[in-house]
Design a protein around this motif. Structure first.
Motif, PDB file in Angstrom:
ATOM      1  N   TYR A 108      -1.006   4.462  -6.420  1.00  0.00           N
ATOM      2  CA  TYR A 108      -0.737   5.326  -5.274  1.00  0.00           C
ATOM      3  C   TYR A 108      -0.893   4.615  -3.879  1.00  0.00           C
ATOM      4  O   TYR A 108      -2.337   4.378  -3.769  1.00  0.00           O
ATOM      5  CB  TYR A 108      -0.894   6.821  -5.311  1.00  0.00           C
ATOM      6  CG  TYR A 108      -0.514   7.623  -4.395  1.00  0.00           C
ATOM      7  CD1 TYR A 108       0.689   8.132  -4.359  1.00  0.00           C
ATOM      8  CD2 TYR A 108      -1.421   7.929  -3.281  1.00  0.00           C
ATOM      9  CE1 TYR A 108       1.249   9.012  -3.115  1.00  0.00           C
ATOM     10  CE2 TYR A 108      -0.945   8.668  -2.234  1.00  0.00           C
ATOM     11  CZ  TYR A 108       0.193   9.290  -2.205  1.00  0.00           C
ATOM     12  OH  TYR A 108       0.520  10.002  -1.332  1.00  0.00           O
ATOM     13  N   THR A 111      -0.469   4.033   0.316  1.00  0.00           N
ATOM     14  CA  THR A 111       0.283   4.333   1.613  1.00  0.00           C
ATOM     15  C   THR A 111       0.194   3.316   2.751  1.00  0.00           C
ATOM     16  O   THR A 111      -0.972   2.877   3.072  1.00  0.00           O
ATOM     17  CB  THR A 111      -0.400   5.666   2.349  1.00  0.00           C
ATOM     18  OG1 THR A 111      -0.327   6.788   1.432  1.00  0.00           O
ATOM     19  CG2 THR A 111       0.464   6.066   3.650  1.00  0.00           C
ATOM     20  N   TYR A 137       4.821   6.042   8.297  1.00  0.00           N
ATOM     21  CA  TYR A 137       4.212   5.672   7.068  1.00  0.00           C
ATOM     22  C   TYR A 137       5.063   5.529   5.996  1.00  0.00           C
ATOM     23  O   TYR A 137       6.125   6.385   5.698  1.00  0.00           O
ATOM     24  CB  TYR A 137       2.959   6.294   6.961  1.00  0.00           C
ATOM     25  CG  TYR A 137       3.098   7.723   6.441  1.00  0.00           C
ATOM     26  CD1 TYR A 137       3.306   8.333   5.318  1.00  0.00           C
ATOM     27  CD2 TYR A 137       3.018   8.695   7.513  1.00  0.00           C
ATOM     28  CE1 TYR A 137       3.187   9.552   5.115  1.00  0.00           C
ATOM     29  CE2 TYR A 137       3.134  10.048   7.566  1.00  0.00           C
ATOM     30  CZ  TYR A 137       3.312  10.471   6.058  1.00  0.00           C
ATOM     31  OH  TYR A 137       3.304  11.923   5.787  1.00  0.00           O
ATOM     32  N   ALA A 148      -4.507   8.893   0.265  1.00  0.00           N
ATOM     33  CA  ALA A 148      -4.239   7.952  -0.434  1.00  0.00           C
ATOM     34  C   ALA A 148      -5.650   7.001  -0.988  1.00  0.00           C
ATOM     35  O   ALA A 148      -5.690   6.531  -1.978  1.00  0.00           O
ATOM     36  CB  ALA A 148      -3.036   6.723   0.407  1.00  0.00           C
ATOM     37  N   GLN A 185       4.787   5.634   1.591  1.00  0.00           N
ATOM     38  CA  GLN A 185       4.302   6.179   0.559  1.00  0.00           C
ATOM     39  C   GLN A 185       4.781   5.688  -0.680  1.00  0.00           C
ATOM     40  O   GLN A 185       5.946   5.952  -0.984  1.00  0.00           O
ATOM     41  CB  GLN A 185       3.698   7.633   0.396  1.00  0.00           C
ATOM     42  CG  GLN A 185       2.818   8.213   1.395  1.00  0.00           C
ATOM     43  CD  GLN A 185       2.533   9.510   1.285  1.00  0.00           C
ATOM     44  OE1 GLN A 185       3.440  10.292   0.719  1.00  0.00           O
ATOM     45  NE2 GLN A 185       1.560  10.183   1.844  1.00  0.00           N
ATOM     46  N   ALA A 202      -2.658  11.216   5.862  1.00  0.00           N
ATOM     47  CA  ALA A 202      -1.988  10.594   4.709  1.00  0.00           C
ATOM     48  C   ALA A 202      -2.797   9.270   3.968  1.00  0.00           C
ATOM     49  O   ALA A 202      -2.945   9.332   2.724  1.00  0.00           O
ATOM     50  CB  ALA A 202      -0.667  10.442   5.127  1.00  0.00           C
TER      51      ALA A 202
END
Length: 219
Positions: free
Chosen positions: A139, A141, A27, A130, A29, A126
């Motif tokens: 922000y 992901t 992933y 997010a 970010q 995660a």
């Protein structure tokens, strides 16, 4: 191609795909700066996570993230790939020693499934974190292709194990099957049941009457 050979090929493919998947992004970010209304967002710091390491890009000058410990998800995945390779090698041993290949394939597939499950759990965590962030923070992901390749390797490994455990097909005789009973002449009319034992007429000996039977008959 026999089912056993096809299962061995699939196990090899699963092991190679699993190792390749450890080097692909799981992933990504990122944090975007700028005015969203203006539509000219400046790309901010980006973190790319694989099964081995964290990679940072677009980091502003003077900003240091320090040392980030890698999760090292790739270790159990590589071990599982090695077990699958050993299982493939053992699958070509004689029939009496082939049982070790099946157990090794099960162990490798189980380890691979557990490791990929742990990776998927971290990605879900995660992405969930997010999604809780306000939209105006920038922000976000994104899921990478690494988890897709790892998930496909698990599916391929499971199919390979099933085929590896499949029983060998028994050869079937070509043409009609004729059963012959030795000791029976061609012109013998004795009935023969399906299991191949000739049945002839058997005379049953008559037992003498007992005193009880005579009394019942009145003699």
């Amino acid at each position: 191609m026999s089912r056993r050979l096809l299962g061995a090929v699939l196990l090899v493919v699963a092991g190679v795909a699993a190792v390749i998947g450890t080097f692909l992004p799981l992933y990504v970010q990122s944090l975007d700066f700028g005015s969203r209304s203006a539509g000219d967002l400046d790309s901010g710091p980006t973190t790319t996570v694989t099964s081995w390491e964290f990679t940072f890009s677009n980091v502003p000058e003077g900003l240091d993230f320090g040392t980030v410990q890698s999760p090292q998800y790739g270790v159990p995945i590589v071990v599982a790939a090695v077990l699958l390779a050993i299982a493939v090698a053992l699958a070509f041993l004689p029939e009496t020693q082939r049982l070790a290949a099946r157990y090794t394939a099960i162990a490798g597939t189980g380890l691979l499934t557990g490791a990929v499950w742990a990776v998927a759990a971290s990605i879900v965590s995660a992405v969930g974190n997010a999604s809780r962030e306000p939209e105006d923070t920038g922000y976000r992901t994104e899921v990478g292709e690494g988890i897709v390749v790892l998930g496909a390797s698990v599916v391929i490994a499971v199919i390979g194990v099933v085929l590896l455990h499949a029983r060998r097909a028994r050869p079937r005789p070509e043409g009609p099957v004729v059963y012959r009973v030795d000791g029976v002449e061609d012109d013998d009319d004795t009935d023969t049941p399906p299991f191949g034992i000739p049945v002839a007429e058997v005379e049953v000996a008559q037992l003498p009457d007992s005193p009880y039977d005579r009394r019942a008959d009145g003699t």
